[in-house]
Design an enzyme around this catalytic site. Structure first.
Site: not given
Ligand code: FCB
Length: 440
Positions: A166, A351
């Site tokens: 990210e 994610e």
């Molecule tokens: C993302 C992150 C992860 C976690 C999720 C909810 O931004 O990569 O570490 O905090 O959000």
């Protein structure tokens, strides 16, 4: 769940994800201090000033945690390698840290789990933060050296690797909004950090290629952006929000350019000769990962650059984070990323998941909200696959309830509940539902 394996392409990877600082316990194994420890020690930054010192104690419980992954039937595990564990002062290797990731890697392979590493998921060693961290152009070299150190040890067994989790959070959220370590609110720091992150990303890719590694990608967090009204001013504001959040890093890596509208603000603060760095930044990738959670609604506010406010409290149902549930945004991003940035390159959802105020009752945790959330998002992925997006896997965030950064241990994202007093793990209903869906 409302799907099973046969609803997805052959060889689609079902995985789950965590990150080092959020689960391992940084008090253990000779890990060095990180900028998250000092950010948390500064009053007002983190709920109850909580840190990752103990977290889920995964450092000692990793075998049981890998068993949980294997027992659920996941094909792959997206984990991260802590820079401060591998190199406590940012430059000197820590044999204990290297041994830990070596054991963890073999533990995955023994259980038939594909190791998918992220090199940096935010725990910058304090010694490097003292030198300016991401603002310092030397960070690309430091990061390349760290990449070499850890991947020279475990790279031969990785299924896939991405350098930086990210970039938007590492750059903008941490240097412009001050919400994550190092907690700066400074446009010059932001411009420099955002660019140096890109150079460090490319340097890490080149370093791993030189080690003979394959299946290398990038992981980008995207938040679907919509204007509050149909006005021209809100459209301009929305375009700017979309640029600094969703287009800056994809643009750098896949087009060799940053969006013009964002450079109106960041341009004067960029490091010297930044235009010369795109050969490194554009080091070819084998896949593109998208982290997706929610959307935002923006309205114009010309009082200060970047001329908008994020409207609080949108109308849709929300998670424990207060984030609106908007699976359509995931569909939109998968299609747009293919069309505008990546073409035929494989896409992964690296994610997706939700925080929920889960509680244990009679030894079990019922989380129908998470099952519903995941059903909706897997369905969005299925639609994008049907519409031609080359999507090859989905990693649920997260295996365990863990340290949710500035929000401490309050927000529960896990498929497995963690009692932070006893550290006991209890698989939630969503874990069991996914296990059934993944049965072969
Ligand atoms: C993302 C992150 C992860 C976690 C999720 C909810 O931004 O990569 O570490 O905090 O959000």
């Amino acid at each position: 769940m409302k799907f099973n394996r046969s609803d997805f392409p052959d060889n689609f990877l079902f995985g789950t994800a965590t990150s080092a600082y959020q689960i391992e316990g940084h008090a253990f194994g000779g890990a060095g201090q990180t900028h998250w420890d000092t950010f948390a020690a500064t009053p007002g930054n983190v709920v109850r000033a909580e840190t990752g010192a103990i977290a889920c104690d995964h450092y000692h419980r990793w075998q049981a945690d890998l068993d949980l992954i294997a027992n659920a039937g996941f094909d792959a595990y997206r984990f991260s390698t802590s820079w401060a564990r591998v190199m406590p002062d940012g430059v000197t290797p820590n044999p204990q840290g290297l041994d830990f990731y070596d054991r963890l890697t073999d533990g995955m392979l023994e259980r038939g789990i594909k190791p998918c590493a992220t090199l940096y998921h935010w725990e910058l060693p304090s010694a490097l933060a003292d030198k300016g961290g991401w603002q310092n152009p030397d960070i690309a070299k430091w990061f390349g050296d760290f990449t070499h150190c850890i991947m020279n040890r475990i790279g031969d067994r990785m299924h896939s690797v991405a350098p930086i989790n990210e970039p938007w959070c590492v750059g903008w959220l941490s240097h412009f909004e001050g919400a994550h370590a190092p907690g700066l609110r400074d446009i010059r720091a932001t411009a420099r950090a955002m660019h140096h992150i890109m150079v460090a990303h490319g340097t890490a890719i080149q370093t791993m290629r030189a080690l003979g590694m394959t299946n290398l990608g990038g992981v980008f967090n995207l938040e679907w952006s919509e204007p509050a009204t149909n006005s021209a001013a809100d459209a301009t504001a929305n375009a700017l929000s979309d640029s600094y959040y969703n287009r800056f890093f994809l643009g750098g890596v896949f087009k060799g350019a940053y969006p013009d509208n964002i450079m109106e603000g960041l341009g004067p603060h960029m490091p010297d000769h930044w235009q010369d760095d795109f050969a490194t930044i554009q080091a070819p990738l084998d896949w593109c990962g998208i982290n997706y959670y929610t959307r935002r609604i923006v309205r114009s506010n010309t009082a200060a650059w970047p001329s908008h406010d994020v409207v609080p409290n949108g109308p849709l149902p929300k998670t424990q984070m207060g984030w609106e549930i908007y699976p359509e945004g995931l569909y939109n991003f998968l299609m747009r990323t293919k069309q505008e940035y990546t073409g035929d390159l494989p896409l992964f959802i690296t994610e997706n998941g939700m925080a929920n105020a889960d509680v244990i009752e009679n030894g079990s945790v019922d989380d129908p909200e998470r099952i519903d959330f995941l059903n909706q998002h897997f369905d969005a992925v299925r639609r994008a696959v049907a519409d031609g997006a080359p999507i090859e896997g989905f990693f649920v965030w997260s295996l365990l309830d863990n340290y949710e950064w500035a929000l401490g241990y309050e927000k529960r994202f896990g498929l497995v509940h963690v009692d932070f007093e006893t550290l006991q793990r209890t698989p939630k209903a969503s874990y069991h539902a996914l296990k059934s869906a993944l049965e072969r």
